[in-house]
Design a protein around this motif. Structure first.
Motif, PDB file in Angstrom:
ATOM      1  N   GLU A   4       0.814  -1.216   0.000  1.00 44.19           N
ATOM      2  CA  GLU A   4       0.000   0.000   0.000  1.00 44.19           C
ATOM      3  C   GLU A   4       0.854   1.275   0.000  1.00 44.19           C
ATOM      4  OE1 GLU A   4      -0.455  -2.583   1.912  1.00 44.19           O
ATOM      5  OE2 GLU A   4      -2.584  -3.129   2.068  1.00 44.19           O
ATOM      6  N   ALA A   5       1.894   1.306   0.857  1.00 47.93           N
ATOM      7  CA  ALA A   5       2.733   2.504   0.945  1.00 47.93           C
ATOM      8  C   ALA A   5       3.494   2.742  -0.355  1.00 47.93           C
ATOM      9  CB  ALA A   5       3.714   2.359   2.113  1.00 47.93           C
ATOM     10  N   GLU A   6       4.039   1.678  -0.928  1.00 47.93           N
ATOM     11  CA  GLU A   6       4.767   1.811  -2.194  1.00 47.93           C
ATOM     12  C   GLU A   6       3.824   2.251  -3.327  1.00 47.93           C
ATOM     13  OE1 GLU A   6       6.987  -0.903   0.479  1.00 47.93           O
ATOM     14  OE2 GLU A   6       4.886  -0.665  -0.121  1.00 47.93           O
ATOM     15  N   SER A   7       2.597   1.783  -3.267  1.00 47.74           N
ATOM     16  CA  SER A   7       1.608   2.163  -4.278  1.00 47.74           C
ATOM     17  C   SER A   7       1.328   3.655  -4.225  1.00 47.74           C
ATOM     18  CB  SER A   7       0.305   1.390  -4.058  1.00 47.74           C
ATOM     19  OG  SER A   7       0.523   0.004  -4.124  1.00 47.74           O
ATOM     20  N   GLU A   8       1.310   4.201  -3.021  1.00 50.65           N
ATOM     21  CA  GLU A   8       1.071   5.638  -2.877  1.00 50.65           C
ATOM     22  C   GLU A   8       2.202   6.443  -3.498  1.00 50.65           C
ATOM     23  OE1 GLU A   8       0.083   8.924   0.628  1.00 50.65           O
ATOM     24  OE2 GLU A   8       0.277   6.794   1.123  1.00 50.65           O
ATOM     25  N   LEU A   9       3.424   5.966  -3.370  1.00 51.40           N
ATOM     26  CA  LEU A   9       4.564   6.648  -3.988  1.00 51.40           C
ATOM     27  C   LEU A   9       4.436   6.653  -5.506  1.00 51.40           C
ATOM     28  CD1 LEU A   9       7.517   5.231  -1.841  1.00 51.40           C
ATOM     29  CD2 LEU A   9       6.482   7.514  -1.715  1.00 51.40           C
ATOM     30  N   VAL A  10       3.974   5.524  -6.082  1.00 52.62           N
ATOM     31  CA  VAL A  10       3.774   5.448  -7.535  1.00 52.62           C
ATOM     32  C   VAL A  10       2.681   6.415  -7.976  1.00 52.62           C
ATOM     33  CG1 VAL A  10       3.057   3.958  -9.445  1.00 52.62           C
ATOM     34  CG2 VAL A  10       4.541   3.050  -7.649  1.00 52.62           C
ATOM     35  N   ARG A  11       1.587   6.480  -7.224  1.00 55.13           N
ATOM     36  CA  ARG A  11       0.483   7.376  -7.578  1.00 55.13           C
ATOM     37  C   ARG A  11       0.914   8.835  -7.512  1.00 55.13           C
ATOM     38  NH1 ARG A  11      -2.528   3.781  -4.240  1.00 55.13           N
ATOM     39  NH2 ARG A  11      -2.527   5.317  -2.540  1.00 55.13           N
ATOM     40  N   GLU A  12       1.704   9.176  -6.515  1.00 59.05           N
ATOM     41  CA  GLU A  12       2.130  10.561  -6.344  1.00 59.05           C
ATOM     42  C   GLU A  12       3.121  10.999  -7.412  1.00 59.05           C
ATOM     43  OE1 GLU A  12       3.658  10.662  -2.416  1.00 59.05           O
ATOM     44  OE2 GLU A  12       1.682  10.800  -1.454  1.00 59.05           O
ATOM     45  N   ALA A  13       3.721  10.050  -8.115  1.00 56.12           N
ATOM     46  CA  ALA A  13       4.710  10.382  -9.145  1.00 56.12           C
ATOM     47  C   ALA A  13       4.069  10.908 -10.426  1.00 56.12           C
ATOM     48  CB  ALA A  13       5.558   9.154  -9.463  1.00 56.12           C
ATOM     49  N   VAL A  14       2.762  10.714 -10.578  1.00 55.09           N
ATOM     50  CA  VAL A  14       2.064  11.142 -11.799  1.00 55.09           C
ATOM     51  C   VAL A  14       0.892  12.038 -11.407  1.00 55.09           C
ATOM     52  CG1 VAL A  14       0.843  10.396 -13.869  1.00 55.09           C
ATOM     53  CG2 VAL A  14       2.694   8.982 -12.930  1.00 55.09           C
ATOM     54  N   SER A  15       0.818  13.221 -12.009  1.00 54.93           N
ATOM     55  CA  SER A  15      -0.258  14.152 -11.690  1.00 54.93           C
ATOM     56  C   SER A  15      -1.481  13.896 -12.560  1.00 54.93           C
ATOM     57  CB  SER A  15       0.208  15.599 -11.891  1.00 54.93           C
ATOM     58  OG  SER A  15       0.551  15.820 -13.249  1.00 54.93           O
ATOM     59  N   ALA A  16      -2.602  14.471 -12.160  1.00 54.15           N
ATOM     60  CA  ALA A  16      -3.881  14.248 -12.850  1.00 54.15           C
ATOM     61  C   ALA A  16      -3.878  14.771 -14.277  1.00 54.15           C
ATOM     62  CB  ALA A  16      -5.013  14.884 -12.058  1.00 54.15           C
ATOM     63  N   GLU A  17      -2.999  15.703 -14.621  1.00 56.18           N
ATOM     64  CA  GLU A  17      -2.978  16.254 -15.976  1.00 56.18           C
ATOM     65  C   GLU A  17      -2.562  15.203 -17.021  1.00 56.18           C
ATOM     66  OE1 GLU A  17       0.340  19.044 -16.861  1.00 56.18           O
ATOM     67  OE2 GLU A  17       0.911  18.680 -14.757  1.00 56.18           O
ATOM     68  N   TYR A  18      -1.955  14.112 -16.561  1.00 52.36           N
ATOM     69  CA  TYR A  18      -1.556  13.034 -17.472  1.00 52.36           C
ATOM     70  C   TYR A  18      -2.556  11.880 -17.469  1.00 52.36           C
ATOM     71  CZ  TYR A  18       2.933  15.447 -17.337  1.00 52.36           C
ATOM     72  OH  TYR A  18       3.923  16.392 -17.421  1.00 52.36           O
ATOM     73  N   ALA A  19      -3.723  12.112 -16.911  1.00 55.08           N
ATOM     74  CA  ALA A  19      -4.707  11.047 -16.750  1.00 55.08           C
ATOM     75  C   ALA A  19      -5.098  10.413 -18.078  1.00 55.08           C
ATOM     76  CB  ALA A  19      -5.950  11.588 -16.039  1.00 55.08           C
ATOM     77  N   GLU A  20      -5.329  11.217 -19.109  1.00 56.32           N
ATOM     78  CA  GLU A  20      -5.753  10.673 -20.400  1.00 56.32           C
ATOM     79  C   GLU A  20      -4.689   9.749 -20.990  1.00 56.32           C
ATOM     80  OE1 GLU A  20      -8.701  10.885 -21.810  1.00 56.32           O
ATOM     81  OE2 GLU A  20      -9.380  12.029 -20.070  1.00 56.32           O
ATOM     82  N   PHE A  21      -3.435  10.134 -20.819  1.00 54.13           N
ATOM     83  CA  PHE A  21      -2.336   9.304 -21.319  1.00 54.13           C
ATOM     84  C   PHE A  21      -2.280   7.979 -20.564  1.00 54.13           C
ATOM     85  CE2 PHE A  21       2.213   8.088 -20.959  1.00 54.13           C
ATOM     86  CZ  PHE A  21       2.431   7.771 -22.299  1.00 54.13           C
ATOM     87  N   VAL A  22      -2.447   8.038 -19.243  1.00 53.57           N
ATOM     88  CA  VAL A  22      -2.419   6.822 -18.425  1.00 53.57           C
ATOM     89  C   VAL A  22      -3.591   5.920 -18.783  1.00 53.57           C
ATOM     90  CG1 VAL A  22      -2.488   5.907 -16.084  1.00 53.57           C
ATOM     91  CG2 VAL A  22      -1.245   8.017 -16.553  1.00 53.57           C
ATOM     92  N   ILE A  23      -4.763   6.513 -19.005  1.00 54.80           N
ATOM     93  CA  ILE A  23      -5.941   5.726 -19.383  1.00 54.80           C
ATOM     94  C   ILE A  23      -5.720   5.048 -20.728  1.00 54.80           C
ATOM     95  CG2 ILE A  23      -8.372   5.889 -20.056  1.00 54.80           C
ATOM     96  CD1 ILE A  23      -8.657   8.113 -17.953  1.00 54.80           C
ATOM     97  N   ALA A  24      -5.077   5.745 -21.664  1.00 56.87           N
ATOM     98  CA  ALA A  24      -4.788   5.150 -22.972  1.00 56.87           C
ATOM     99  C   ALA A  24      -3.882   3.940 -22.826  1.00 56.87           C
ATOM    100  CB  ALA A  24      -4.147   6.193 -23.887  1.00 56.87           C
TER     101      ALA A  24
END
Length: 290
Positions: A4-24
């Motif tokens: 869980e803690a490591e997952s939070e670090l991964v999530r924090e590394a990418v901001s919401a402005e890149y959401a469309e790219f991540v979804i693709a």
């Protein structure tokens, strides 16, 4: 441990402005994209190998549903999501279905390819699977442990299926059907389990015809295959969206897989008739022209 803690670090590394790219990226591990890729490869490339991997995907779905239900672990909390994705809140979180499916499909294709011993090809496939898997963590719909287990389970599943099927697609679909029945008992009747049963039946009924299918003769015929085959898939998916009866859904899923396998025959016969008609027209004009 789901990290869980490591997952939070991964999530924090990418901001919401890149959401469309991540979804693709995450869509490359979804059912629609994977089945579309496998259908095109079947129509344009090595049909036996592509059909075999389709059987792996369907068999893998049955296994994944059973494993997820057995563990029954929830997804991360809603506030962990990068953006609001209502469809991604459903189902259990462990292991990751996208990580597993991407590993089974892309890894399965690699294991049968002549380029499997080329380092850069292997690196490319691994990078693609890892990207799809990490996208699930970034989106906040899985923990890091979920995707790691999903990938490892996928690798083991491909190795097992390679040994069981011995390169015979019909055997792959038979295995898929055998796995789908207990999955249905464990998880109950749902759209996904019906997909596994129906897809396995459709493949099992038509896989024996694969070696007798006409070979692809031209790029134009390849385009026709994609157009006709893709249109048929869209029609079946539209029908699926308006059908509620479980049995009818099973029939539609069986028809979807069967359609992928029979459309080369349909397009080949239409092409033969057009060629014959063109030849007859030319012959009928010769006396007049002379």
């Amino acid at each position: 441990m789901r990290f869980e803690a490591e997952s939070e670090l991964v999530r924090e590394a990418v901001s919401a402005e890149y959401a469309e790219f991540v979804i693709a990226i995450t869509e490359l591990g979804g059912v629609t994209a994977l089945m579309g890729i496998l259908a095109l490869l079947f129509w344009w490339g090595d049909r036996r190998q592509s059909a075999l991997v389709i059987s792996y995907a369907i068999a893998g779905l049955a296994v994944l549903l059973a494993v997820k239900t057995a563990f029954a672990l929830p997804r991360p909390p809603e506030d962990a999501m990068l953006v609001a994705l209502e469809d991604e809140r459903e189902g259990y979180g462990f292991p990751s279905g996208h990580a597993f499916a991407a590993t089974v499909v892309y890894g399965g294709l690699l294991s049968m390819s002549d380029r499997a011993r080329e380092p850069w090809t292997v690196v490319g496939v691994v990078a693609l699977v890892v990207a799809v898997s990490l996208s699930r963590v970034v989106l906040g719909v899985h923990y890091l442990g979920d995707v790691i287990v999903g990938m490892l389970l996928g690798v083991g599943f491909v190795v097992a299926m390679n040994r069981l099927t011995r390169g015979v697609p019909a055997v792959g679909f038979a295995v898929a059907l055998v796995l789908a029945v207990p999955a249905l008992a464990i998880t109950g009747v749902s759209e996904d389990t019906v997909l596994a049963v129906g897809g396995a039946l459709g493949g099992l009924l038509t896989a024996g015809r694969i070696d007798r299918l006409p070979a692809l003769r031209s790029r134009l015929e390849g385009v026709a295959l994609a157009a006709v085959g893709g249109s048929g898939i869209v029609v079946l998916q539209v029908a699926e969206s308006v059908v509620d009866a479980t049995l009818a859904l099973g029939v539609l899923y069986a028809a979807l897989v069967a359609w992928i396998f029979v459309v080369p025959t349909v397009v080949g016969r239409v092409g033969d008739r057009l060629v014959d008609s063109s030849v007859d027209n030319r012959r009928s004009r010769r006396p007049t022209e002379e």
